[in-house]
Each structure stands twice: as structure tokens, then as C-alpha cells.
Motif scaffolding. Structure first.
Motif, PDB file in Angstrom:
ATOM      1  N   GLY A 820       0.788  -1.222   0.000  1.00  0.00           N
ATOM      2  CA  GLY A 820       0.000   0.000   0.000  1.00  0.00           C
ATOM      3  C   GLY A 820       0.821   1.273   0.000  1.00  0.00           C
ATOM      4  O   GLY A 820       0.261   2.362   0.127  1.00  0.00           O
ATOM      5  N   ALA A 821       2.164   1.162  -0.147  1.00  0.00           N
ATOM      6  CA  ALA A 821       3.015   2.353  -0.168  1.00  0.00           C
ATOM      7  C   ALA A 821       3.021   2.946  -1.567  1.00  0.00           C
ATOM      8  O   ALA A 821       3.270   2.246  -2.557  1.00  0.00           O
ATOM      9  CB  ALA A 821       4.426   1.990   0.255  1.00  0.00           C
ATOM     10  N   ALA A 822       2.733   4.247  -1.669  1.00  0.00           N
ATOM     11  CA  ALA A 822       2.688   4.932  -2.959  1.00  0.00           C
ATOM     12  C   ALA A 822       4.014   5.610  -3.241  1.00  0.00           C
ATOM     13  O   ALA A 822       4.697   6.094  -2.330  1.00  0.00           O
ATOM     14  CB  ALA A 822       1.560   5.949  -2.967  1.00  0.00           C
ATOM     15  N   SER A 823       4.390   5.672  -4.522  1.00  0.00           N
ATOM     16  CA  SER A 823       5.639   6.323  -4.921  1.00  0.00           C
ATOM     17  C   SER A 823       5.500   6.835  -6.343  1.00  0.00           C
ATOM     18  O   SER A 823       4.629   6.402  -7.110  1.00  0.00           O
ATOM     19  CB  SER A 823       6.809   5.349  -4.824  1.00  0.00           C
ATOM     20  OG  SER A 823       6.619   4.242  -5.689  1.00  0.00           O
ATOM     21  N   GLN A 824       6.357   7.785  -6.692  1.00  0.00           N
ATOM     22  CA  GLN A 824       6.433   8.304  -8.050  1.00  0.00           C
ATOM     23  C   GLN A 824       7.655   7.705  -8.727  1.00  0.00           C
ATOM     24  O   GLN A 824       8.706   7.570  -8.109  1.00  0.00           O
ATOM     25  CB  GLN A 824       6.552   9.825  -8.037  1.00  0.00           C
ATOM     26  CG  GLN A 824       5.443  10.532  -7.273  1.00  0.00           C
ATOM     27  CD  GLN A 824       5.672  12.024  -7.238  1.00  0.00           C
ATOM     28  OE1 GLN A 824       5.993  12.641  -8.259  1.00  0.00           O
ATOM     29  NE2 GLN A 824       5.503  12.618  -6.067  1.00  0.00           N
ATOM     30  N   ARG A 825       7.523   7.371 -10.006  1.00  0.00           N
ATOM     31  CA  ARG A 825       8.624   6.752 -10.726  1.00  0.00           C
ATOM     32  C   ARG A 825       8.690   7.293 -12.142  1.00  0.00           C
ATOM     33  O   ARG A 825       7.659   7.676 -12.724  1.00  0.00           O
ATOM     34  CB  ARG A 825       8.477   5.222 -10.756  1.00  0.00           C
ATOM     35  CG  ARG A 825       8.513   4.593  -9.372  1.00  0.00           C
ATOM     36  CD  ARG A 825       8.205   3.117  -9.405  1.00  0.00           C
ATOM     37  NE  ARG A 825       8.239   2.560  -8.049  1.00  0.00           N
ATOM     38  CZ  ARG A 825       9.328   2.105  -7.440  1.00  0.00           C
ATOM     39  NH1 ARG A 825      10.485   2.110  -8.087  1.00  0.00           N
ATOM     40  NH2 ARG A 825       9.281   1.636  -6.213  1.00  0.00           N
ATOM     41  N   VAL A 826       9.897   7.307 -12.673  1.00  0.00           N
ATOM     42  CA  VAL A 826      10.123   7.646 -14.080  1.00  0.00           C
ATOM     43  C   VAL A 826      10.560   6.376 -14.778  1.00  0.00           C
ATOM     44  O   VAL A 826      11.584   5.786 -14.408  1.00  0.00           O
ATOM     45  CB  VAL A 826      11.178   8.749 -14.235  1.00  0.00           C
ATOM     46  CG1 VAL A 826      11.458   8.996 -15.714  1.00  0.00           C
ATOM     47  CG2 VAL A 826      10.711  10.033 -13.570  1.00  0.00           C
ATOM     48  N   ILE A 827       9.768   5.917 -15.771  1.00  0.00           N
ATOM     49  CA  ILE A 827      10.065   4.656 -16.446  1.00  0.00           C
ATOM     50  C   ILE A 827      10.104   4.857 -17.957  1.00  0.00           C
ATOM     51  O   ILE A 827       9.517   5.811 -18.487  1.00  0.00           O
ATOM     52  CB  ILE A 827       9.022   3.570 -16.103  1.00  0.00           C
ATOM     53  CG1 ILE A 827       7.645   3.937 -16.641  1.00  0.00           C
ATOM     54  CG2 ILE A 827       8.955   3.342 -14.593  1.00  0.00           C
ATOM     55  CD1 ILE A 827       6.613   2.822 -16.525  1.00  0.00           C
ATOM     56  N   ALA A 828      10.824   3.969 -18.628  1.00  0.00           N
ATOM     57  CA  ALA A 828      10.852   3.918 -20.091  1.00  0.00           C
ATOM     58  C   ALA A 828      10.276   2.571 -20.496  1.00  0.00           C
ATOM     59  O   ALA A 828      10.969   1.547 -20.418  1.00  0.00           O
ATOM     60  CB  ALA A 828      12.268   4.089 -20.610  1.00  0.00           C
ATOM     61  N   PRO A 829       8.984   2.489 -20.904  1.00  0.00           N
ATOM     62  CA  PRO A 829       8.356   1.199 -21.210  1.00  0.00           C
ATOM     63  C   PRO A 829       9.059   0.456 -22.348  1.00  0.00           C
ATOM     64  O   PRO A 829       9.476   1.069 -23.344  1.00  0.00           O
ATOM     65  CB  PRO A 829       6.922   1.588 -21.592  1.00  0.00           C
ATOM     66  CG  PRO A 829       6.701   2.917 -20.943  1.00  0.00           C
ATOM     67  CD  PRO A 829       8.027   3.613 -20.994  1.00  0.00           C
ATOM     68  N   ILE A 830       9.202  -0.849 -22.183  1.00  0.00           N
ATOM     69  CA  ILE A 830       9.825  -1.718 -23.179  1.00  0.00           C
ATOM     70  C   ILE A 830       8.787  -2.645 -23.815  1.00  0.00           C
ATOM     71  O   ILE A 830       8.789  -2.873 -25.027  1.00  0.00           O
ATOM     72  CB  ILE A 830      10.952  -2.553 -22.539  1.00  0.00           C
ATOM     73  CG1 ILE A 830      12.014  -1.632 -21.917  1.00  0.00           C
ATOM     74  CG2 ILE A 830      11.572  -3.512 -23.543  1.00  0.00           C
ATOM     75  CD1 ILE A 830      13.055  -2.377 -21.104  1.00  0.00           C
ATOM     76  N   ARG A 831       7.871  -3.173 -22.973  1.00  0.00           N
ATOM     77  CA  ARG A 831       6.884  -4.132 -23.476  1.00  0.00           C
ATOM     78  C   ARG A 831       5.648  -4.050 -22.597  1.00  0.00           C
ATOM     79  O   ARG A 831       5.743  -3.924 -21.374  1.00  0.00           O
ATOM     80  CB  ARG A 831       7.470  -5.538 -23.437  1.00  0.00           C
ATOM     81  CG  ARG A 831       6.561  -6.629 -23.994  1.00  0.00           C
ATOM     82  CD  ARG A 831       7.272  -7.970 -24.068  1.00  0.00           C
ATOM     83  NE  ARG A 831       7.742  -8.458 -22.780  1.00  0.00           N
ATOM     84  CZ  ARG A 831       9.004  -8.458 -22.387  1.00  0.00           C
ATOM     85  NH1 ARG A 831       9.932  -7.986 -23.200  1.00  0.00           N
ATOM     86  NH2 ARG A 831       9.353  -8.917 -21.204  1.00  0.00           N
ATOM     87  N   VAL A 832       4.453  -4.123 -23.229  1.00  0.00           N
ATOM     88  CA  VAL A 832       3.184  -4.141 -22.519  1.00  0.00           C
ATOM     89  C   VAL A 832       2.394  -5.358 -22.990  1.00  0.00           C
ATOM     90  O   VAL A 832       2.031  -5.455 -24.172  1.00  0.00           O
ATOM     91  CB  VAL A 832       2.361  -2.861 -22.772  1.00  0.00           C
ATOM     92  CG1 VAL A 832       1.033  -2.922 -22.003  1.00  0.00           C
ATOM     93  CG2 VAL A 832       3.132  -1.623 -22.362  1.00  0.00           C
ATOM     94  N   GLU A 833       2.140  -6.299 -22.076  1.00  0.00           N
ATOM     95  CA  GLU A 833       1.365  -7.487 -22.438  1.00  0.00           C
ATOM     96  C   GLU A 833       0.894  -8.194 -21.178  1.00  0.00           C
ATOM     97  O   GLU A 833       1.538  -8.109 -20.122  1.00  0.00           O
ATOM     98  CB  GLU A 833       2.194  -8.462 -23.295  1.00  0.00           C
ATOM     99  CG  GLU A 833       3.450  -8.969 -22.615  1.00  0.00           C
ATOM    100  CD  GLU A 833       4.272  -9.876 -23.521  1.00  0.00           C
ATOM    101  OE1 GLU A 833       3.986  -9.929 -24.726  1.00  0.00           O
ATOM    102  OE2 GLU A 833       5.213 -10.503 -23.002  1.00  0.00           O
ATOM    103  N   GLY A 834      -0.246  -8.869 -21.276  1.00  0.00           N
ATOM    104  CA  GLY A 834      -0.776  -9.682 -20.185  1.00  0.00           C
ATOM    105  C   GLY A 834      -1.074  -8.898 -18.924  1.00  0.00           C
ATOM    106  O   GLY A 834      -1.014  -9.463 -17.823  1.00  0.00           O
TER     107      GLY A 834
END
Length: 866
Positions: A820-834
Motif C-alpha cells: 500500500g506504499a505509494a511512490s512516483q517513478r520515471v520509467i521507459a516502457p519496453i513491453r506491454v502485455e498480459g
């Protein structure tokens, strides 16, 4: 400074930390480990935590005297202050060259620890540190300076301020602010101030001299004398309360020639050598002490082998039991407390946990006894070096005025390991074979840690201040190191040098042939030690390697165990050195130790011989043992003693009826009945060869032995019982853990990971986002408030992720983990599936997979040009 430079200058501590490189951030976290527990989410949180009172107090406590003086000077300097103004406060108008040379190091140290930030032309002390170190009526500054003119005149009437201007020859102004500024400028002007002081009578200048170095406050009557009135009229003394005046800071600095401190201490005091000895002599002396230490611990455990003293209800040894232990070891009570605590810290003794709780040896003691002597010593020395339990405080009082007892609670002093290690390091810095002047060691430690809490706050229970405790621990360290054999004749021995990981000192070739002068007047080169650089604490593997090295260096210094003794005609045996374990064990039963030292003297008595017979030995066994292990013929008196005791041993038999005595010689029983000393045993004759007693068998045995007989106990079957002492052992126990002095220092792996996490979190918190649908980033219906997580629907989140996979763009997401801990992140998506997105996470600096249902929302990052 140009407009561009001003805009580029950091406006807060967080901004100053943001421009640091990773090495500098790691140095900050290493020097202030409380900042890393837990790891901050970003640099803003790190800066906030670095400015809290508790963290700043800990950082100030660990400053050396000159760095602390520098911080104190910044606390009374303008905010912000330039490096030139700081140098003037520290070095005075004449600019002391030694101070000028040392000041860059002190300023760099304060910057590294985030106590000071800003460029050299705008140095700022963090607000909490300024509040702690700045002068106030309740907490005078260590500089002895008072408030500024502006602070002292805050509640003064405008008319009174204009009167002071007129008195010092300044034109009146239209407002109090400009009037106070003009007065402060006058007091800061050396030439005009000198002329103003020259007009004063001598008595007035004497008053200023008394207040000059603090405290700056004084008392006056409602009708002050003329020389005081002259000072009050000119504002050289300003009222702060009815009957109280203060010397303004600007006036004091002029009289001090600009110096904030009476005696700046830029250079640490050197550790002076009291005497010098040949290193071989030091090592040999230390080895002898180490051997004596092992013998003392073994004797202590032998005393407690069948069960030691009872445990007090509140824990620990009673005063009476400590005295008995001191008598048994033939040492003073404080030294007995040291050996008891050392054995306890090494896990060799503990409470047995029984209903009638007593101290006893642990199973670890049997394992320790099997080790070679050098390894046994190294184990004890390593435990002593890192232990926080401090036997020196035994006999003192705790916060509730209760006596502190050996093995009891409240003996931990978290500063002890650091002080011990530092004292030994200072000894290692002297020429090899040199013993220090004790006061010079204490002076050096006071320079390195001048305070433990701002303004000398008490940190220890009781009335002693913590800095005094550090001095006492240092004194105890010097004496305990000598007792333990870490040092010899006051100088650090080679095994002790290895124990702390110090490099082996090179020895000149001529040193082996010519001895250096010895004695208190010996002339030695004295080193001006520098403060050791901050370093990661030794790992468990490094400590184990140092312990093994110390044992390796000590082993050749120990004499080989002897397999013989020298029997004397006066019923004594002399062991000219350490004995083999088997020989020592048997001899310890057959004889009593009369004196210890380089040679141990054992004395044979009827009681000791009877003890050996009770243990199952026969007279023939004892004669053979002595003949086999004596380099001198067995004296006739000793042979007669053994035969005489053996002849009488067992003639009387004591068994359980309640108790009875039987003897084949009824005349012996008649003699017992006729002896008045046996009246308390309640004896009566049952048969010509049997007496019954009201006492139990054990009391009957002791009573008859006290009269002078030598009875033996027998079983119900009539066999003689062998009275071999049974060793009492506690269940397996763990040695007490040292109490850390604050959070543990992080290792390089943790530092590297923490710096990456803070950098990535800061990137997530500070990276610009594209405007929301309703307008700008900071406003509009779709804007995301600062610090809030982005919120988007599931369909929009999925579409944005898929688009980022094709374009390779980075995204800003909000994420809630399984806890339940919330955080902010900077990501570079590589793959989206499932239902999962695999992306390079800048926050963790690694590729991770996140469930889409745990992502609160997504936002695109603004373009660089935006």
C-alpha cells in the motif's frame, strides 16, 4: 556576481545537494548515517532530514574542535556570509596564517556534512545549527559574543535610539531601521570606533574588557555610575532587561581585533611520548601480560565451574560476591569487575536460568579452552575492543541513584568502542616502543570530539557529562590494554597494532642492536597527527582477519608449555612457566596456588592432598605423578604428607541414614564422641563401630574434617564415593551484543544503492510534466498538484504505455505496491502485455515489471526545450 551567476546559485540546501556528484552524496551519507535510515525518496526529503534538530545535533557532536569553532563563527556572522568574512572572524584582523591554512579543510568538512551550503561568497549555516549555536540569553555562545546591535535594540524606543546617534556624533534619521544600521556601521568601522573608545575614561574601558570574552551580560543599578553612563549613552552597552545590559557583538569584535574566538585551535594537539622502550621489550612484556590474562580468566572460570554466585533480583553480581571474586583472583575489585565483564562479553559465563539463578560457565567456555593460547587471547582482545559494556562504571550510580553492579544492566556506553579504538590508534601513531603522556591523549580526544550535544548537554545518566565519560573511558582503555596485554610498558605492542588494523611500523636496522633511551625524560620525535579520514567501518571478515593476525604475531612470543615442575622441601612446587593443560589440571587439584607471576608457586597441604584422594586418586597414583613431572627429587616431607593423609583417608565412612559414621577402629569413634567440637553434630553410638548423626551427610563430612579427621563418603552399597567436582554449565548462550552509537555506518554497497535511489526519486519529483488537458502543469482541470500522484483511467494508461513503447519516451507514473506504499517513478516502457508493463525504471536503475492495475496514472514528461 552577475545576474546569471545569482540565478545559478543554490537557493536552498536541497538545490545545493542536487548539484553534488555521487561521490559527494555518498560521503554525506557515510558521515551522517542517520540520513539513510530509511533511504530518502528524493533530495528534498534528504535536505529536510539533514536539517532536523536530532540529526544536526549528532553531526555537531562529531565535529572536531576547529570545525566546531568554524560553525560557531558562522553562527555569529551575517547570513549569508562570505568566505572572507568567515576568515576574518577566525583569524582576526592580522589573519593568523595557521588559521588561514586550516580553514579550507574545516569549511569543506562542514559543507560535506551539509551543515553549510552555498558558494564561497554566500555561505549559509543550516537554520537548525544556527539556532543551536547562535548566542541567546538562555544559551550563551561558546564564542562569548552577545547579540548584534539590531537584535539588542529590537524593543528600544525610537527616541532612545536617536539619542544614542546624537551621543556618538551621527546625524539623526527619520526611522529606527536606518538609525540602527548607521550605529552598526559605526561600530564595525575600525578607525571611527577607535576614536570613539579613545574618548572614554579608563574605568569605562575596564568594564568593556571584563565583558569582552564573555559572558557579555552585566548588571547595573537604576542610577549607574558615570563611567557606566558613558557606555550606555553611546550604545556601547545596551539594556536587555531591567538592570541588565549587554555588550553588542560589533563592539566586542572591534575590541577583539575581529576574532570570534579567544583561542582558535586549528591544529590538533600532538600526543607526546613519555618514554621509549625497545619494541622487543614491549612485545615481551605484553606477551607476559597476555599470558597472565589467560590464567586469570581460567582461574575465574575454575572458581565458577561448579556454579558461581547468585544473580541479583535486578541482575548482576552483589557487592559481596564481587569482593569474594576479587579475593579469589587476588586483584582489586575494579580489576575483578573488568575480568568478570570480559568473560561475560566473550560469552564464557552467563546466567544458568534455573529457579535459584546463578552464574556459571557456558558451553562456549569448553570450546575456548581447546583453542591455542594465542587464539584464546585474540578472542578476548577482539571482544574487549568492540564491547560497549564498560566495567569502569561499576560501583557508580545510574539515573535512579541505584548502584551499578558487575554483570548487571545499564553498563553499556555506546561511545566505548570508538574511544578504545581511537586511543589505540593514537598509540600506534607514536614511534614504535613509545608510551604516551596520558594527559596528551586526553587532550587530543577532547579536540577531536569537543562536545557530545550542543552547549554541553548531558547525554549520560547521572551527573557526569558525556565528554567527561569519554575521558574516563580513555583512561580505562590505557589501563585495560595493559592488563590484557594489548600494550606493554604503556606502548602498543605488535599484536595490539594488528588488532586495530594498523600497519606494522618499520624498524630501523640499528634498532635491533642499540636500545633507545628509556625513562620519563627520553627525547622522542612527536608527530602532529591529522584527523583520520572518514571510512567505512570494518566488515566482519576484516575484523576476523585482524584478530587472526594478532594471534599470529602473539603466538611466537608465548613460551612453550612446560611438562614439569620443581618440587621444594617446604611442601611447595614451582612452575617456572605455563604448564601443559593436563599437568595444570591435576596439580590444581593436588595443591593450592600460593602465588602467581612469572613463576607460579603451588603449596601442598593435607586438605589439598585429601581433595586429590576424594577425586579418585590413590597414594600410589600421586607418588607416580610427582615423580614423573618433577625435575627435582620428590622431597621426603611431601612423600610423608601424602602417605599420612592417605592412611587416614577413608577409615571413617559417612553414609545416609539421616547420616552415620562407621569405622573398624572403635577407639577412633570414642575419640570423636569425646571431642566437644563434635557436640553440634548430634552423634550417638549405634554399635561399637557405628555412630548415628542428626546432621546430613554433607554437613557431617565438613564437621569431621573441621575437627581434624579425614572421612570419606560412601554409597548405600558401602562403596567409597569419588568426590570429583561436576562442572556446571549453562544452556547455550549468545554473548551480549554491543549497543550501537546511533545507526550503523553504511557499507559501500548500501551507499551506492541509496545514492541511485535518491537520484532517481529526485528525477521523478523534479522532471517537468506536459500540461494536462485543462491547461498548464500547475493549473487547470487536468493538472497534477506538486507531490501528488498522476491519475488516469485504465484505458488511457494502457494507451499511453503502448505509445511510449513505440516512441521510446520516458513516462512519469504513480505506483502503489502490495503493502500500500505509494511512490512516483520515471520509467521507459519496453513491453506491454498480459496486464503487465516491463520498463526501465530510472528510480531503481534497473528493468522491472509492474502490474498495470497498481499504476494510479501516467503523464508524459515535458520536452527538454519546454
Amino acid at each position: 556576481m552577475s545576474t546569471e551567476e545569482k540565478s545559478a546559485a543554490p537557493r536552498s540546501l536541497a538545490e545545493a545537494l542536487r548539484v553534488r556528484d555521487d561521490v559527494s552524496l555518498a560521503a554525506l551519507l557515510r558521515s551522517r548515517p542517520d540520513l539513510i535510515t530509511p533511504v530518502p525518496t528524493d533530495l528534498t526529503q534528504l535536505a529536510t532530514r539533514a536539517g532536523t534538530r536530532a540529526s544536526v545535533v549528532r553531526a555537531l557532536e562529531r565535529l572536531d574542535r576547529f570545525a566546531l569553532q568554524t560553525a560557531e563563527a558562522l553562527a555569529v556572522a551575517p547570513d549569508p556570509a562570505s568566505y572572507g568574512e568567515l576568515l576574518a572572524l577566525m583569524g582576526g584582523d592580522e589573519e593568523d596564517p595557521v588559521v588561514a591554512a586550516a580553514l579550507p579543510r574545516a569549511a569543506a568538512l562542514l559543507r560535506e556534512q551539509a551543515l553549510v551550503w552555498g558558494a564561497d561568497d554566500r555561505l549559509r549555516l543550516v537554520r537548525t545549527a544556527r539556532e543551536l549555536l547562535a548566542p541567546s540569553p538562555q544559551h550563551p555562545s561558546p564564542t562569548g559574543l552577545g547579540p548584534t546591535v539590531r537584535e539588542a535594540t529590537a524593543g528600544m524606543s525610537p527616541g532612545r535610539i536617536q539619542e544614542i546617534l546624537t551621543a556618538v556624533g551621527l546625524p539623526s534619521t527619520h526611522d529606527s531601521v536606518s538609525a540602527v544600521s548607521a550605529l552598526g556601521a559605526l561600530f564595525a568601522d575600525r578607525r571611527r570606533m577607535a576614536a570613539l573608545l579613545a574618548e572614554l575614561p579608563g574605568e569605562s574601558r575596564e568594564v568593556l574588557a571584563r565583558l569582552l570574552w564573555g559572558p557579555p551580560y552585566g548588571q547595573v543599578t537604576h542610577d549607574p555610575a558615570a563611567h557606566l553612563r558613558a557606555l550606555l549613552d553611546r550604545g556601547l552597552l545596551l539594556p536587555t532587561a531591567p538592570g541588565t545590559v549587554v555588550l553588542p557583538r560589533e563592539v566586542a569584535l572591534h575590541l577583539r581585533a575581529g576574532r570570534a574566538h579567544r583561542t582558535p585551535e586549528p591544529v590538533p594537539p600532538s600526543v607526546e611520548a613519555a618514554a621509549s622502550h625497545r619494541p622487543q621489550v614491549v612485545d615481551a612484556t605484553a606477551a607476559g601480560q597476555a599470558l597472565a590474562a589467560l590464567a586469570t580468566v581460567a582461574e575465574l572460570l575454575k572458581e565458577w565451574d561448579e556454579g558461581g554466585p547468585a544473580v541479583l533480583r535486578a541482575g548482576g553480581l552483589s557487592v559481596r560476591d564481587l569482593k569474594r571474586t576479587a579475593v579469589a583472583l587476588d586483584v582489586p575489585e575494579p580489576v575483578a569487575a573488568f575480568w568478570v565483564e570480559l568473560a561475560y562479553g566473550a560469552g564464557l559465563i552467563a546466567s544458568d536460568g534455573e529457579a535459584d539463578e546463578r552464574y556459571a560457565a557456558t558451553p562456549a567456555y569448553d570450546e575456548w579452552r581447546e583453542l591455542p593460547p594465542a587464539e584464546r587471547w585474540a578472542h578476548l582482545a577482539a571482544v574487549w575492543l568492540t564491547a560497549t559494556r564498560t566495567p569502569g562504571v561499576v560501583g557508580g550510580r545510574d539515573a535512579k541513584d541505584r548502584t551499578l553492579s558487575a554483570l548487571g544492566p545499564n553498563l553499556d556506553r555506546s561511545a566505548a568502542p570508538e574511544v578504545r579504538h581511537r586511543v589505540l590508534a593514537l598509540l600506534a601513531g607514536l614511534p614504535e616502543g613509545a608510551s604516551p603522556v596520558e594527559e596528551s591523549v586526553l587532550a587530543r580526544l577532547r579536540w577531536e570530539r569537543p562536545l557530545r550535544g550542543p552547549r554541553g548537554e548531558q547525554r549520560e545518566a547521572g551527573s557526569a557529562r558525556d565528554e567527561d565519560l569519554r575521558g574516563r573511558i580513555a583512561r580505562w582503555t590505557l589501563s585495560e590494554a595493559e592488563l590484557l596485554g594489548v600494550s606493554g610498558r604503556g606502548a602498543l605492542a605488535a599484536p595490539g597494532r594488528a588488532l586495530i588494523g594498523a600497519p606494522e611500523a618499520p624498524r630501523p636496522a640499528a634498532e635491533a642492536e642499540e636500545s633507545e633511551p628509556e625513562g620519563p625524560g627520553a627525547k622522542l620525535p612527536v608527530h602532529h597527527h591529522r584527523m583520520p579520514p572518514a571510512a567505512a567501518p570494518p566488515t566482519a571478515a576484516e575484523r576476523a582477519a585482524a584478530t587472526a593476525a594478532a594471534a599470529r604475531l602473539l603466538a611466537p612470543l608465548f613460551p612453550e608449555p612446560l611438562d614439569h615442575v620443581l618440587l621444594q622441601a617446604d611442601l611447595t612446587a614451582v612452575a617456572p612457566g605455563p604448564l601443559e593443560r593436563g599437568l595444570a589440571d591435576v596439580l590444581g587439584v593436588l595443591a593450592d596456588v600460593e602465588s602467581k607471576g612469572g613463576a607460579t608457586v603451588y603449596r601442598f597441604t593435607p586438605g589439598s592432598v585429601r581433595r586429590a584422594l576424594d577425586a579418585g586418586q590413590s597414594a600410589a597414583d600421586l607418588h607416580a605423578f610427582l615423580a614423573r613431572h618433577s625435575r627435582t627429587p620428590v622431597p621426603q616431607p611431601l612423600t610423608y604428607l601424602i602417605d599420612d593423609v592417605a592412611r587416614r583417608h577413608g577409615r571413617l565412612r559417612v553414609g545416609a541414614a539421616s547420616a552415620y559414621v562407621r569405622c573398624d577402629d572403635d577407639a577412633t569413634l570414642d575419640e570423636i564422641l569425646a571431642d566437644k567440637r563434635a557436640a553440634g553434630l548430634g552423634l550417638r553410638r549405634l554399635a561399637p563401630t557405628v555412630l548415628a548423626a542428626q546432621a546430613d551427610p554433607a554437613a557431617l563430612l565438613e564437621g569431621l574434617r573441621a575437627i581434624g579427621f579425614a572421612p570419606a563418603a560412601e554409597s548405600a552399597a558401602g562403596d567409597v564415593l569419588i568426590a570429583r567436582a561436576d562442572s556446571h554449565r549453562t544452556p547455550p548462550r549468545t554473548a551480549p551484543e554491543p549497543v550501537p552509537d546511533g545507526p550503523p555506518a553504511p557499507d559501500d554497497t548500501l551507499l551506492s544503492a541509496a545514492v541511485r535511489a535518491v537520484r532517481a526519486g529526485d528525477l521523478a519529483a523534479t522532471t517537468p510534466r506536459k500540461p494536462g488537458p485543462g491547461g498548464g502543469e500547475g493549473g487547470g482541470e487536468g493538472a497534477v498538484p506538486d507531490g501528488a500522484l498522476p491519475r488516469t483511467g485504465a484505458a488511457e494508461t494502457l494507451a499511453t504505455m503502448q505509445a511510449a513503447v513505440l516512441t521510446g519516451e520516458a513516462l512519469w507514473i504513480g505506483y502503489v505496491n502490495a503493502e500500500g506504499a505509494a511512490s512516483q517513478r520515471v520509467i521507459a516502457p519496453i513491453r506491454v502485455e498480459g496486464g503487465f508493463v516491463t520498463a526501465y525504471d530510472h528510480t531503481a536503475d534497473e528493468v522491472r515489471t509492474y502490474p498495470l492495475h497498481r499504476i494510479t496514472g501516467v503523464a508524459e514528461l515535458a520536452d527538454d526545450g519546454g
